[in-house]
Design a protein around this motif. Sequence first.
Motif, PDB file in Angstrom:
ATOM      1  N   ILE A 174      -9.718  -6.053  -7.485  1.00 32.52           N
ATOM      2  CA  ILE A 174      -9.984  -5.387  -8.325  1.00 32.52           C
ATOM      3  C   ILE A 174      -8.866  -4.750  -8.620  1.00 32.52           C
ATOM      4  N   SER A 175      -8.787  -4.563 -10.123  1.00 32.92           N
ATOM      5  CA  SER A 175      -8.350  -4.332 -11.210  1.00 32.92           C
ATOM      6  C   SER A 175      -7.150  -3.355 -10.933  1.00 32.92           C
ATOM      7  N   ARG A 176      -5.583  -3.269 -11.365  1.00 30.68           N
ATOM      8  CA  ARG A 176      -5.126  -1.994 -11.152  1.00 30.68           C
ATOM      9  C   ARG A 176      -5.704  -0.610 -11.588  1.00 30.68           C
ATOM     10  N   THR A 177      -6.375  -0.891 -12.675  1.00 28.46           N
ATOM     11  CA  THR A 177      -6.852   0.321 -13.614  1.00 28.46           C
ATOM     12  C   THR A 177      -7.491   1.337 -12.134  1.00 28.46           C
ATOM     13  N   THR A 178      -8.852   0.041 -11.937  1.00 32.49           N
ATOM     14  CA  THR A 178      -9.992   0.646 -10.479  1.00 32.49           C
ATOM     15  C   THR A 178      -8.476   1.283  -9.292  1.00 32.49           C
ATOM     16  N   ALA A 179      -7.687   0.455  -9.127  1.00 29.33           N
ATOM     17  CA  ALA A 179      -7.353   0.681  -7.912  1.00 29.33           C
ATOM     18  C   ALA A 179      -6.342   2.515  -7.764  1.00 29.33           C
ATOM     19  N   HIS A 180      -5.806   2.625  -9.155  1.00 27.58           N
ATOM     20  CA  HIS A 180      -4.634   4.080  -9.839  1.00 27.58           C
ATOM     21  C   HIS A 180      -5.908   4.306 -10.034  1.00 27.58           C
ATOM     22  N   LYS A 181      -6.803   4.533  -9.961  1.00 27.58           N
ATOM     23  CA  LYS A 181      -8.558   5.154 -10.404  1.00 27.58           C
ATOM     24  C   LYS A 181      -8.857   6.360  -9.166  1.00 27.58           C
ATOM     25  N   TRP A 182      -8.780   5.861  -8.195  1.00 20.20           N
ATOM     26  CA  TRP A 182      -9.611   5.861  -7.356  1.00 20.20           C
ATOM     27  C   TRP A 182      -8.099   6.606  -6.187  1.00 20.20           C
ATOM     28  N   VAL A 183      -6.904   6.271  -6.585  1.00 16.95           N
ATOM     29  CA  VAL A 183      -5.736   7.194  -5.793  1.00 16.95           C
ATOM     30  C   VAL A 183      -5.879   8.637  -6.210  1.00 16.95           C
ATOM     31  N   ARG A 184      -5.948   8.237  -7.921  1.00 20.19           N
ATOM     32  CA  ARG A 184      -5.586   9.992  -8.446  1.00 20.19           C
ATOM     33  C   ARG A 184      -6.935  10.835  -8.107  1.00 20.19           C
TER      34      ARG A 184
END
Length: 327
Positions: A35-45
């Motif tokens: 997955i993209s870094r943007t998607t990963a950061h979204k779920w972490v946030r």
Amino acid sequence: MSHPHARLTVHGRRLLIDRVRAGRPVAHVADEMGISRTTAHKWVRRWRAEGGAGLYDRTSRPRTTPHRTPADVEEQVCALRRERKLGPARIGPILGIPASTVHRVLTRHGLNRLRWMDRPTGQVIRRYERERPGELVHVDIKKLGNIPDGGGHRIMPRQQALANRQATTGVRKGGSPVIGHSFIHTAIDDHSRLAYSEVLTNERKETATAFWRRANAFFKAHGITVERVLTDNGSCYRSRLFGQTLSAAGIVHKRTQPYRPQTNGKVERLNRTLLDEWAYARPYSSNSERTNALADFLHTYNHHRCHTALDGQPPISRVNNPAGQYN
């Protein structure tokens, strides 16, 4: 529920969080999971802000819909549908709005299909299904004209059919032979649609009670313990004998409201199926021939015939103990 092409399900998002919590960089975890870094950061946030609940999908419905049809117009659309049973092509010109808009309004309120509405009242029919076999069994009686020996008017000229009627019975009324009627007693389980029927000579309380005892034994043989029975307000079902028989077996007896056969709709629909696929499915040369054919139809109905309300499966597929191998 995630859409079919989503890379991450709820389980995958939990796995993402677990790896990040273990101290691994978000970029490395995103690369491993495709997955993209943007998607990963979204779920972490979302996880840090909302906890485990933040890992579930949110609705895509907008917060506001400024161009939605006004509520008063929607009420007029629904009123015309309920009271006059008009369609979008008729309602649109009356209210001065496009037919497509009327269709969307009707769909939103569950009025886009007339068959979903109770014709006398215009109210949406509330459909239900019990959660387990035996929780509710519908019982009813269907009156059916007898067939004279040699066949009736459905398979031969009326003069020959009349001669068959005269040869079959010596009973006369007003000079005409009286063949009489058969009474189809039927019981169907609300959850599984497993059905049991018999052709009997009358609808008296003794006959209806004896039928129920045999029907109850049929359901027990399939591992179904009946808890409630729903009938109409026929005299045989209002009798003390029928009520005491149910009470002795620990079964609750419920009756429909007068003149509301829709409440007992599952058995009413089965009565129609019996007429279409058994009683009038082919010409019979005698009443006994038609009666003998009922057993084969019921076996087909319960074990082989696909049922649209059961996702194309036969009723036996919903029975917990179809072969009787467990006690």
